[in-house]
Design a protein around this motif. Structure first.
Motif, PDB file in Angstrom:
ATOM      1  N   ARG A   2       0.791  -1.256   0.033  1.00 34.73           N
ATOM      2  CA  ARG A   2       0.190  -0.002  -0.092  1.00 34.73           C
ATOM      3  C   ARG A   2       0.723   1.238  -0.207  1.00 34.73           C
ATOM      4  N   GLY A   3       2.226   1.325   0.417  1.00 35.98           N
ATOM      5  CA  GLY A   3       3.057   2.518   0.400  1.00 35.98           C
ATOM      6  C   GLY A   3       3.046   3.193   1.222  1.00 35.98           C
ATOM      7  N   LEU A   4       2.202   2.892   2.517  1.00 42.32           N
ATOM      8  CA  LEU A   4       2.308   3.484   3.380  1.00 42.32           C
ATOM      9  C   LEU A   4       3.420   4.060   4.392  1.00 42.32           C
ATOM     10  N   ALA A   5       3.572   5.393   4.753  1.00 43.40           N
ATOM     11  CA  ALA A   5       4.559   5.698   5.381  1.00 43.40           C
ATOM     12  C   ALA A   5       4.717   5.141   6.841  1.00 43.40           C
ATOM     13  N   VAL A   6       5.877   5.128   7.660  1.00 43.16           N
ATOM     14  CA  VAL A   6       6.017   4.846   8.767  1.00 43.16           C
ATOM     15  C   VAL A   6       5.090   5.265   9.624  1.00 43.16           C
ATOM     16  N   ARG A   7       5.017   6.500   9.613  1.00 37.07           N
ATOM     17  CA  ARG A   7       4.001   7.258  10.629  1.00 37.07           C
ATOM     18  C   ARG A   7       2.605   6.548  10.617  1.00 37.07           C
ATOM     19  N   GLU A   8       2.189   6.332   9.447  1.00 43.49           N
ATOM     20  CA  GLU A   8       0.699   5.642   9.336  1.00 43.49           C
ATOM     21  C   GLU A   8       0.657   4.471   9.658  1.00 43.49           C
ATOM     22  N   ILE A   9       1.816   3.458   9.263  1.00 42.60           N
ATOM     23  CA  ILE A   9       1.662   2.375   9.739  1.00 42.60           C
ATOM     24  C   ILE A   9       1.915   2.148  11.279  1.00 42.60           C
ATOM     25  N   SER A  10       2.391   2.907  12.044  1.00 46.46           N
ATOM     26  CA  SER A  10       2.752   3.052  13.527  1.00 46.46           C
ATOM     27  C   SER A  10       1.346   3.422  14.113  1.00 46.46           C
TER      28      SER A  10
ATOM     29  N   ALA B 246       9.509  -2.977  14.791  1.00 50.45           N
ATOM     30  CA  ALA B 246       9.000  -3.354  13.582  1.00 50.45           C
ATOM     31  C   ALA B 246       9.258  -2.556  12.702  1.00 50.45           C
ATOM     32  N   VAL B 247       8.975  -1.216  12.753  1.00 48.07           N
ATOM     33  CA  VAL B 247       9.516  -0.198  11.665  1.00 48.07           C
ATOM     34  C   VAL B 247      10.951   0.311  11.431  1.00 48.07           C
ATOM     35  N   SER B 248      11.455  -0.146  12.328  1.00 50.35           N
ATOM     36  CA  SER B 248      13.055   0.262  12.299  1.00 50.35           C
ATOM     37  C   SER B 248      13.761  -0.198  10.920  1.00 50.35           C
TER      38      SER B 248
ATOM     39  N   GLY C 156      13.983   2.794   6.575  1.00 49.87           N
ATOM     40  CA  GLY C 156      14.678   3.908   6.428  1.00 49.87           C
ATOM     41  C   GLY C 156      13.967   5.179   5.480  1.00 49.87           C
ATOM     42  N   PRO C 157      14.516   6.206   5.732  1.00 48.69           N
ATOM     43  CA  PRO C 157      14.198   7.566   4.826  1.00 48.69           C
ATOM     44  C   PRO C 157      14.145   7.065   3.356  1.00 48.69           C
ATOM     45  N   GLU C 158      15.281   6.609   2.787  1.00 48.27           N
ATOM     46  CA  GLU C 158      15.361   6.176   1.513  1.00 48.27           C
ATOM     47  C   GLU C 158      14.192   5.184   0.804  1.00 48.27           C
ATOM     48  N   ALA C 159      14.075   4.109   1.877  1.00 50.11           N
ATOM     49  CA  ALA C 159      12.929   3.389   1.535  1.00 50.11           C
ATOM     50  C   ALA C 159      11.432   4.112   1.305  1.00 50.11           C
ATOM     51  N   GLU C 160      11.173   4.863   2.201  1.00 48.69           N
ATOM     52  CA  GLU C 160       9.900   5.676   2.345  1.00 48.69           C
ATOM     53  C   GLU C 160       9.842   6.363   1.223  1.00 48.69           C
ATOM     54  N   ALA C 161      10.965   7.264   0.861  1.00 47.41           N
ATOM     55  CA  ALA C 161      10.818   8.102  -0.620  1.00 47.41           C
ATOM     56  C   ALA C 161      10.802   7.282  -1.877  1.00 47.41           C
ATOM     57  N   ALA C 162      11.204   5.970  -1.884  1.00 46.30           N
ATOM     58  CA  ALA C 162      11.222   5.344  -2.792  1.00 46.30           C
ATOM     59  C   ALA C 162       9.937   4.783  -2.973  1.00 46.30           C
ATOM     60  N   ALA C 163       8.987   4.541  -1.945  1.00 47.57           N
ATOM     61  CA  ALA C 163       7.632   4.086  -1.918  1.00 47.57           C
ATOM     62  C   ALA C 163       6.848   5.245  -2.259  1.00 47.57           C
TER      63      ALA C 163
END
Length: 196
Positions: A98-106, A122-124, A127-134
């Protein structure tokens, strides 16, 4: 089992009868641990659940706290209830599918009653690059269906989509600006106007 024909035609439906479980819970002499175990196993058959979700379901069905705790402890001992594994799988699927960001998953895991330390672990791995890629992948996919829209409209809608998925405003705007700008279009107002 006898089936009755529904008023709507050829479909068959079982008659409405209280389940064995409902009858056992209503019986004052029933074993509450047995009922709790049955409730949990039925719920776990449908999908994985957190301990808090199961506890809430047992409380809603009137299972005594002592029986609930005992059954949940036993299910945890045999590995059927594992918030660490649940959180890990949840993070992986929500970020990948779903491409959710760490903040929303948390936030979603918190809503399911997962402990904050389990969420953090679990969200560790994201990283920021994986979030940006999503985020870039989400924008690229959505951008294909927006060819007829003005650049400002594209930008506004894409930034809004990323915000709903939990991305920070600065990351959302940067990813959208890069994607819309790569197509040679002006994104409209700068980031400060969007964030105001």
């Amino acid at each position: 089992m006898a089936r009755s024909r529904s008023a709507g035609g050829g479909a068959f439906a079982p008659p409405a009868e209280p389940s064995d479980l409902d009858a056992r819970l209503a019986d004052p002499d029933a074993d509450p641990e047995s009922a709790a175990r049955t409730i949990c196993l039925r719920l776990l058959t449908a999908r994985a659940r957190t301990r808090a979700e199961l506890h809430q379901a047992l409380a809603a069905r009137g299972v005594p706290e002592q029986a609930s705790t005992k059954v949940l402890d036993r299910l945890a001992d045999v590995g059927l209830v594992d918030d660490h594994a649940f959180a890990g799988d949840y993070v992986s699927s929500r970020q990948r599918d779903r491409g959710l960001a760490v903040r929303e998953i948390s936030r979603q895991l918190r809503d399911k009653g997962v402990d904050e330390t389990v969420i953090t672990a679990a969200v560790s791995g994201i990283g920021p690059e994986a979030e940006a890629a999503a985020a870039r992948q989400l924008v690229a996919r959505k951008l294909r269906s927006m060819t007829r829209l003005a650049p400002e409209v594209k930008t506004r809608r894409l930034v809004g989509m990323l915000a709903r998925k939990g991305y920070s405003p600065s990351m959302a705007f940067q990813v959208v600006r890069d994607a819309v700008g790569a197509s040679g279009e002006d994104t409209g107002p700068d980031e400060t106007a969007w964030l105001a």
